[in-house]
Write an enzyme that holds these catalytic residues in place. Structure first.
Site, PDB file in Angstrom:
ATOM      1  CB  CYS A  45      -1.350   9.526   6.759  1.00 54.49           C
ATOM      2  SG  CYS A  45      -0.888   9.238   5.046  1.00 54.49           S
ATOM      3  CB  CYS A  51      -0.892   0.045   1.222  1.00 57.12           C
ATOM      4  SG  CYS A  51      -2.047  -1.299   1.313  1.00 57.12           S
TER       5      CYS A  51
END
Lengths: 395, 142
Positions: free
Chosen positions: B104, B35
């Site tokens: 994030c 990812c």
């Protein structure tokens, strides 16, 4: 020091291109379709620009259609060939796995309409061979569309050989030459190219203007209806300043190609040699048949966006095929197509040079990139796992 | 670069608490290389207080900044306070993240919880598994 090394994204305009445009904003502002003298002055400039672009490509002026850029030209070329093919019950198209999205998305649209597309594999040498094209041609093939040179990894495809094969097989041949025009010698007649797309801002011309070369007699379909401009094939009052800027930029690029490109290629080779010293890195793209200005690497253990941000902080403007820079979750389809796995494709860096770059700038890049890669590796858990043997190196 | 706030750029350019703790009491790692982001958090815990925290991150600018900010936010706090850290708080402390970078901050929250879970496991402390997200199956990587 600020180093612009993203010339595959866009270029600074040349002074010649700017100078060629300026008269057409306030002095020669007529509509080329107007009968009066102000309009006819503009028409003369349009004709001259068309003749100039045609000379650079080795075709006739009437074979040039001015467009809003490379993407529009790609769309029009591919859709035209597809429609023409359908009339003859031919609905098979050959392309490559690493085309620009302007081509790929147009092909995907056609697939949804029932066309069949063969995407040639690009893993070997990060390129295709003319033989792959020959082997893929079928009786129902209505188009071969392969890029002249890849925008991300710089591979230059065997266009003349492919052109010869297509001519022999009687299959129309389109090439997206956005990265090649103004950088590589093109002659559409000698290379048997039926259609070619280009974009002005990749060779120091203005943004928002491009051209489609179409071999005389090939039936085009219109994307934009509404007027008789461009022989009725592309409606809308011509972007005369842009067209004149493009013609001047292309002429300048072609006239100085033989002096500029070897110098650019020498800078590219210094970068490739220098960056290859970074352990666990790999060059992307064909090493031999390569755009003069393209340098593309994958660095294992780091992620491309953070690399770009740190390079920017050191004055270096570059690009990456990482997912985080694309706004999607997947890294560049080009890097995946050449066989880079996700883990390393995220750590990609593209530096693209032009003749405006200097040896001092190359020195700066060669100093900064290894430092930044090394720093990012020092804070990367992936790199730690690679170094301690918990994870196996891919590169 | 206008993509990120000044706070994100500050924490990206000058990340706090980078590194590892050799004798950590809890270690958490989330994300995967496929990812494009992995965060690893190391905790040193004394009397239920996080006396030291370090991180290593493979990822984009906002991933590194989120790790840095999240570690700052839990340093010196009790493990119970650290458990209440949310991705939203991390993003807010960074003066916001672009929409496509919000994951994030989610990773930062999950990395810390993962490290706390490791601490609980090592010390035989009972906990409710529902409090700990399962990163491997989150929507981001699928």
């Amino acid at each position: 020091m600020r180093v612009y090394a993203d010339n595959a994204a866009t270029t600074a305009m040349s002074q010649k291109a700017v100078d060629a445009m300026t008269p057409y904003f306030r002095n020669i502002y007529g509509n080329p379709s107007s009968l009066h003298s102000v309009g006819q002055e503009a028409k003369e400039a349009l004709d001259a620009a068309r003749a100039s672009v045609a000379r650079c490509l080795g075709c006739e002026p009437r074979e040039i259609i001015f467009t809003s850029g490379g993407s529009e030209a790609d769309n029009q070329a591919i859709l035209s060939a597809a429609r023409y093919g359908a009339r003859k019950k031919k609905k098979h198209i050959i392309s490559t796995a690493f085309e620009h999205h302007a081509v790929l998305h147009t092909l995907q649209k056609l697939e949804r309409e029932g066309y069949e597309v063969t995407y040639l594999d690009v893993k070997k040498n990060h390129n295709i061979t003319a033989q792959q094209v020959r082997d893929a041609i079928r009786p129902d093939t209505c188009l071969v569309t392969v890029m002249y040179a890849n925008n991300e990894i710089g591979s230059v495809l065997p266009i003349a050989e492919i052109g010869a094969i297509c001519k022999e097989a009687g299959v129309p041949f389109h090439t997206e030459a956005v990265q090649a025009a103004g950088h590589l010698h093109i002659n559409v007649k000698e290379q048997n190219i039926d259609m070619l797309s280009l974009s002005a801002h990749k060779f120091h011309g203005p943004k928002g203007v491009g051209a489609l070369y179409v071999r005389r007699g090939f039936p085009l379909v219109n994307l934009i209806e509404g007027g008789a401009q461009e022989r009725g094939k592309r409606a809308g009052t011509e972007n005369l300043p842009g067209i004149c800027g493009m013609a001047a930029a292309l002429q300048d690029a072609c006239e100085h190609m033989d002096e500029n490109m070897p110098r650019v290629a020498a800078m590219r080779d210094r970068l490739i040699e220098g960056l290859s010293q970074i352990p666990h890195s790999a060059l992307n793209g064909d090493r031999e048949n390569r755009l003069p200005g393209n340098v593309s690497f994958c660095f294992e253990g780091i992620e491309g966006e953070s690399l770009l941000l740190l390079l920017d902080a050191h004055g270096i403007c570059a690009s990456s095929g990482s997912a985080c820079t694309s706004g999607s979750l997947d890294p560049s389809h080009v890097l995946l197509a050449i066989g880079r796995v996700h883990d390393v494709a995220h750590g990609s860096l593209r530096l693209s040079l032009s003749e405006y770059n200097t040896e001092e700038e190359i020195d700066h890049i060669l100093t900064v990139v290894p430092q930044v890669v090394s720093y990012l590796r020092s804070i990367s858990p992936v790199w730690r796992d690679l170094q301690t043997g918990k994870r196996q190196y891919i590169l | 670069m206008a993509l990120y706030s000044e706070a994100v750029m500050d924490h990206f350019m000058h990340p706090r608490n980078v590194g590892i703790i050799e004798d950590a009491d809890g270690v958490g790692e989330v994300g995967n290389a496929k990812c494009g982001d992995i965060m690893k958090i190391y905790l040193k815990i004394e009397n239920d207080v996080i006396v030291d925290v370090k991180f290593e991150t493979f990822g984009c600018g906002s991933a590194i900044a989120s790790s840095s900010m999240a570690t700052e936010m839990i340093k010196g706090k009790s493990i119970h306070e650290a458990m209440t850290l949310t991705n939203k708080a991390v993003a807010e402390a960074l003066d916001g993240l672009p929409a496509h970078k919000l994951h994030c901050s989610v990773l930062a929250e999950e990395a810390i919880k993962n490290a706390l879970k490791d601490y609980y496991d090592r010390n035989g402390i009972a906990y409710d598994p529902k409090e700990f997200p399962d990163c491997e199956h989150c929507a981001h990587c699928e």
